[in-house]
Design an enzyme around this catalytic site. Structure first.
Site, mmCIF file in Angstrom:
data_model
loop_
_atom_site.group_PDB
_atom_site.id
_atom_site.type_symbol
_atom_site.label_atom_id
_atom_site.label_comp_id
_atom_site.label_asym_id
_atom_site.label_seq_id
_atom_site.Cartn_x
_atom_site.Cartn_y
_atom_site.Cartn_z
ATOM 1 N N ILE A 103 0.720 -1.268 -0.008
ATOM 2 C CA ILE A 103 -0.048 0.036 -0.104
ATOM 3 C C ILE A 103 0.821 1.337 -0.063
ATOM 4 C CG2 ILE A 103 -1.633 1.213 1.261
ATOM 5 C CD1 ILE A 103 -2.877 -1.475 2.441
ATOM 6 N N ASP A 157 11.430 3.642 4.766
ATOM 7 C CA ASP A 157 10.973 2.204 5.184
ATOM 8 C C ASP A 157 12.372 1.917 5.860
ATOM 9 O OD1 ASP A 157 10.289 -0.461 5.404
ATOM 10 O OD2 ASP A 157 8.749 0.193 3.817
ATOM 11 N N ASN A 212 -1.942 -17.437 23.441
ATOM 12 C CA ASN A 212 -0.792 -17.896 22.903
ATOM 13 C C ASN A 212 0.288 -16.545 22.524
ATOM 14 O OD1 ASN A 212 -1.216 -20.504 22.729
ATOM 15 N ND2 ASN A 212 -2.419 -20.254 20.875
ATOM 16 N N ASN A 241 -10.736 -8.591 15.618
ATOM 17 C CA ASN A 241 -10.724 -9.683 14.709
ATOM 18 C C ASN A 241 -9.958 -10.912 15.427
ATOM 19 O OD1 ASN A 241 -10.841 -11.260 12.397
ATOM 20 N ND2 ASN A 241 -9.210 -10.285 11.325
ATOM 21 N N TYR A 271 -2.808 -6.202 17.027
ATOM 22 C CA TYR A 271 -3.085 -5.260 15.748
ATOM 23 C C TYR A 271 -4.470 -4.536 15.833
ATOM 24 C CZ TYR A 271 -3.529 -4.520 10.851
ATOM 25 O OH TYR A 271 -3.740 -3.892 9.546
ATOM 26 N N THR A 315 -2.353 -7.695 -0.774
ATOM 27 C CA THR A 315 -1.191 -7.287 -0.910
ATOM 28 C C THR A 315 -0.087 -8.519 -0.197
ATOM 29 O OG1 THR A 315 -0.938 -6.275 1.548
ATOM 30 C CG2 THR A 315 -1.390 -5.034 -0.231
HETATM 31 P P1 NAD Z 1 3.308 -4.417 3.767
HETATM 32 O O1 NAD Z 1 3.896 -5.571 4.821
HETATM 33 O O2 NAD Z 1 3.123 -5.006 2.540
HETATM 34 O O3 NAD Z 1 4.049 -3.310 3.975
HETATM 35 C C1 NAD Z 1 4.337 -2.585 5.320
HETATM 36 C C2 NAD Z 1 5.613 -1.591 5.221
HETATM 37 O O4 NAD Z 1 5.919 -1.186 6.276
HETATM 38 C C3 NAD Z 1 6.767 -2.800 4.650
HETATM 39 O O5 NAD Z 1 7.593 -2.087 3.585
HETATM 40 C C4 NAD Z 1 7.676 -2.739 6.007
HETATM 41 O O6 NAD Z 1 9.112 -2.723 5.961
HETATM 42 C C5 NAD Z 1 7.397 -1.346 6.605
HETATM 43 N N1 NAD Z 1 7.711 -1.221 8.139
HETATM 44 C C6 NAD Z 1 7.333 -2.183 8.847
HETATM 45 N N2 NAD Z 1 7.830 -1.658 10.233
HETATM 46 C C7 NAD Z 1 8.399 -0.531 9.964
HETATM 47 C C8 NAD Z 1 9.146 0.265 10.650
HETATM 48 N N3 NAD Z 1 9.335 0.053 12.097
HETATM 49 N N4 NAD Z 1 9.607 1.076 10.202
HETATM 50 C C9 NAD Z 1 9.576 1.748 8.941
HETATM 51 N N5 NAD Z 1 8.880 0.892 8.212
HETATM 52 C C10 NAD Z 1 8.426 -0.203 8.660
HETATM 53 O O7 NAD Z 1 1.825 -3.935 4.283
HETATM 54 P P2 NAD Z 1 0.588 -3.530 3.509
HETATM 55 O O8 NAD Z 1 -0.306 -4.473 3.220
HETATM 56 O O9 NAD Z 1 1.186 -2.551 2.418
HETATM 57 O O10 NAD Z 1 0.019 -2.496 4.795
HETATM 58 C C11 NAD Z 1 0.229 -1.187 4.839
HETATM 59 C C12 NAD Z 1 -0.549 -0.600 5.767
HETATM 60 O O11 NAD Z 1 -1.817 -0.693 5.745
HETATM 61 C C13 NAD Z 1 -0.286 -1.243 7.360
HETATM 62 O O12 NAD Z 1 -0.393 -0.212 8.299
HETATM 63 C C14 NAD Z 1 -1.288 -2.139 7.531
HETATM 64 O O13 NAD Z 1 -1.708 -2.478 8.851
HETATM 65 C C15 NAD Z 1 -2.606 -1.427 6.823
HETATM 66 N N6 NAD Z 1 -3.646 -2.444 6.267
HETATM 67 C C16 NAD Z 1 -3.352 -3.302 5.346
HETATM 68 C C17 NAD Z 1 -4.353 -4.019 5.003
HETATM 69 C C18 NAD Z 1 -4.378 -5.176 3.825
HETATM 70 O O14 NAD Z 1 -5.201 -5.838 3.515
HETATM 71 N N7 NAD Z 1 -3.225 -5.267 3.191
HETATM 72 C C19 NAD Z 1 -5.883 -3.967 5.464
HETATM 73 C C20 NAD Z 1 -5.868 -3.155 6.443
HETATM 74 C C21 NAD Z 1 -4.770 -2.380 6.933
#
Ligand code: NAD
Length: 463
Positions: free
Chosen positions: A237, A256, A316, A364, A370, A404
Site C-alpha cells: 500500500i 522504510d 498464545n 478480529n 493489531y 498485498t
Molecule cells: P506490507 O507489509 O506490504 O508493507 C508494510 C511496510 O511497512 C513494509 O515495507 C515494512 O518494511 C514497513 N515497516 C514495517 N515496520 C516498519 C518500521 N518499524 N519502520 C519503517 N517501516 C516499517 O503491508 P501493507 O499491506 O502494504 O500494509 C500497509 C498498511 O496498511 C499497514 O499499516 C497495514 O496495517 C494496513 N492495512 C493493510 C491491509 C491489507 O489488507 N493489506 C488492511 C488493513 C490495513
C-alpha cells in the site's frame, strides 16, 4: 496478488457455475486513469424541497463539466442556472436513460416524514445506474441541525445510503456526505472523489465536511509543490501511496526500514522521489523526518502507513509480539506526530493521514494486538483533530481486505472469506487506499478533519 476466483468468474464456465450456484460475481471496477474527466457518463441530480446545498453541488458539477440531468425541480434549475450548470431534462417515467452517478441533496429534509423524498427520488431510477456507478447523498451534519426532528431525519440518511450500497451491486458505490453549517464551499474535493473512479472500493461511507478556508488548486496536480513523507513506502500500500501522491504533484520522501533499501530505491527512482531508510520506532524518527524534508521546504504531508501484523490468539501471544505491534503501529505514530507538531515540523495547511484497519473497528480473531493498535490510530485522529491549528488536518483510512503481501500470507479459507464478504465481492487494490489518502492529503481538503473512511468495499465486518 491475483484473485483466481475473479479470473474464473469471467470465463464462460465460471459465469455458468456462479450463476447457477448463486455465488458472488465480482465485477472489474472502473479505476481512475490520468487525464480523464472526473466522471464519464450522465449524472442525475435531485434535491429535496428547501435544500440548502444545491447551489454548492451544482457549482462542483459545473466545474467538472458533468453531463447533468434533472427532473422538474424549479429550485434546482434556478440554483444550476446561477452557477452556469446546464441541466438536461429527465422526464418522469423515463426508464431508458442510464446514469453513471446520482447525486441527491437531502439537506432540506426536516423530519422523518419527509424521508419519503428519498423514496420518491430513488425508487423510479433504482435500476438505471450503470456498473461502477455512484449514489451520493448530501446532508446536513445532524449534530448541527437546528431541531431534533431534523437531526433525526438527517441521521437516518446513513442507514439509507448503507443499504443502497448493499442493494445496488454491479460495483455501484454509495456515500453520504455530511456538510457542516456554512461549509458548502468546502465540498469540492470530496464530491470529486466520491464521483470519480478514485473511490472504486469505498462504499457505505460517511464523509464529514467542516467549514474551512477555501484553497484554490490545480485539480490535475492538487499536490504541486508539496513535500510528502510516506512511511512503509517500499512495497504494498505504501508503494501505491507514493505513486499516487507523486502523480498528484508532490515530491515524495519514501521511508522504510534499512533492510528494505533496495525496494525503497526502486520506488523512489520510479517517481523521482527521495528515500529515508530509518526505523519509524527509533526515538529520533521525528527529528530525522523533519531534517530530511527541510531541503524540500519541510513536511507538508505525512502518511503513517508502516504497519505490521503478528497474529496469535491472546492466550498464545508472547509479550514481545504484543509490544512490537503496538510500538510500530501506534506508539511510533504518536511520537512522530508529537515531535513534528511540537517542533514546527509540519507546514501550514499540512496534512497528517493515518492508516488504520477495519480490524481496529470490528476486532478480529488472533489480532488483539493489531486491532488494539489500529483502534488506537482512530483515537489518534479523533483526539488530535480538534487540537490542530494553522489549517493542519488529520484523518485516517481504514482498509479492509487489500491484495498485498500482508493478505497473501493469510490462510486460504480465511483469505477467501475476507475477499468476498463485502458489497464488491472482491478484495481492494493498494491504489484504492492510496486514492483515498490522496483525498485527505489534497491541498483542497481543508474542510476534512477527524474523518475515518473505510476502504473496504463495504465489508460486512464491523459495519
Ligand atoms: P506490507 O507489509 O506490504 O508493507 C508494510 C511496510 O511497512 C513494509 O515495507 C515494512 O518494511 C514497513 N515497516 C514495517 N515496520 C516498519 C518500521 N518499524 N519502520 C519503517 N517501516 C516499517 O503491508 P501493507 O499491506 O502494504 O500494509 C500497509 C498498511 O496498511 C499497514 O499499516 C497495514 O496495517 C494496513 N492495512 C493493510 C491491509 C491489507 O489488507 N493489506 C488492511 C488493513 C490495513
Amino acid at each position: 496478488m491475483t484473485d483466481q476466483y475473479q479470473a474464473f468468474s469471467k470465463s464462460p464456465i465460471g459465469k455458468f457455475v456462479i450463476k447457477n450456484l448463486g455465488l458472488p460475481s465480482p465485477l472489474e471496477l472502473d479505476r481512475f486513469q490520468s487525464a480523464t474527466p472526473v466522471i464519464q457518463g450522465a449524472v442525475l441530480f435531485g434535491a429535496a424541497p428547501n435544500s440548502v446545498l444545491t447551489g454548492d453541488i451544482a457549482q462542483v458539477l459545473s466545474n467538472i463539466h458533468a453531463n447533468t440531468y434533472a427532473g422538474n425541480n424549479s429550485a434546482l434549475q434556478q440554483a444550476a442556472a446561477k452557477v452556469g450548470l446546464s441541466v438536461s431534462a429527465f422526464n418522469d417515467g423515463d426508464k431508458e436513460s442510464k446514469f453513471k452517478a446520482v447525486v441527491f441533496d437531502a439537506s432540506g429534509i426536516q423530519n422523518s416524514e419527509q424521508l419519503s423524498e428519498l423514496h420518491a427520488f430513488f425508487n423510479p431510477i433504482a435500476r438505471q445506474i450503470q456498473s461502477s456507478g455512484r449514489v451520493i447523498v448530501v446532508g446536513l451534519t445532524p449534530e448541527q441541525a437546528p431541531t431534533i426532528k431534523q437531526a433525526i431525519a438527517q441521521r437516518a440518511l446513513e442507514g439509507f445510503v448503507k443499504s443502497v450500497g448493499k442493494e445496488f451491486k454491479k460495483g455501484i458505490a454509495a456515500q453520504l456526505v455530511y456538510v457542516d453549517k456554512d461549509a458548502g464551499q468546502n465540498i469540492e474535493s470530496t464530491l470529486r472523489f466520491v464521483l470519480s473512479p478514485r473511490s472504486a472500493y469505498v462504499s457505505g461511507q460517511v464523509i464529514r465536511v467542516a467549514k474551512a478556508n477555501v484553497v484554490d488548486v490545480d485539480w490535475a496536480k492538487p499536490l504541486a509543490g508539496k513535500t510528502a513523507v510516506v512511511t512503509g513506502a517500499s512495497r504494498g500500500i505504501g508503494e501505491a501511496i507514493a505513486h499516487v501522491l507523486s502523480r498528484d504533484g508532490a515530491h515524495v520522501i519514501c521511508l522504510d526500514v534499512p533492510q528494505q533499501q533496495a525496494d525503497l530505491d526502486r520506488v523512489a527512482s520510479a517517481i523521482g522521489g527521495s528515500t529515508l531508510a530509518i526505523d519509524i520506532t527509533a526515538a529520533d524518527a521525528g527529528e530525522k523526518i523533519k531534517a530530511a524534508a527541510a531541503q524540500k521546504g519541510g513536511v507538508d504531508i505525512i502518511i503513517h502507513n508502516a504497519g505490521i501484523t503478528r497474529d496469535k490468539t491472546l492466550a498464545n501471544m508472547k509479550p514481545e509480539l504484543w509490544d512490537l505491534v503496538i510500538n510500530i503501529n501506534l506508539s511510533a505514530i504518536e511520537r512522530v506526530n508529537d515531535y513534528l507538531l511540537e517542533h514546527a515540523g509540519i507546514n501550514e495547511n499540512g496534512r497528517i493521514v493515518c492508516v488504520s484497519s477495519i480490524s481496529g473497528i470490528a476486532g478480529n480473531l488472533g489480532q488483539t494486538n493489531y486491532a488494539a493498535s489500529k483502534a488506537g490510530v482512530i483515537g489518534v485522529v479523533k483526539f488530535t483533530a480538534p487540537l490542530l491549528q494553522k489549517g493542519i488536518t488529520i484523518n485516517a483510512v481504514a482498509p479492509g481486505f487489500i491484495e498485498t503481501q500482508m493478505t497473501a500470507a493469510i490462510p486460504f479459507a480465511i483469505r477467501e472469506a475476507g475477499r468476498r464478504m463485502n458489497s464488491m465481492s472482491q478484495g481492494g487494490q493498494p491504489v484504492d487506499v492510496a486514492e483515498t489518502i490522496a483525498l485527505f492529503a489534497s491541498t483542497a481538503s481543508t474542510g476534512l478533519n477527524g474523518n475515518v473512511v473505510r476502504v473496504c468495499g463495504q465489508s460486512l465486518l464491523g459495519a
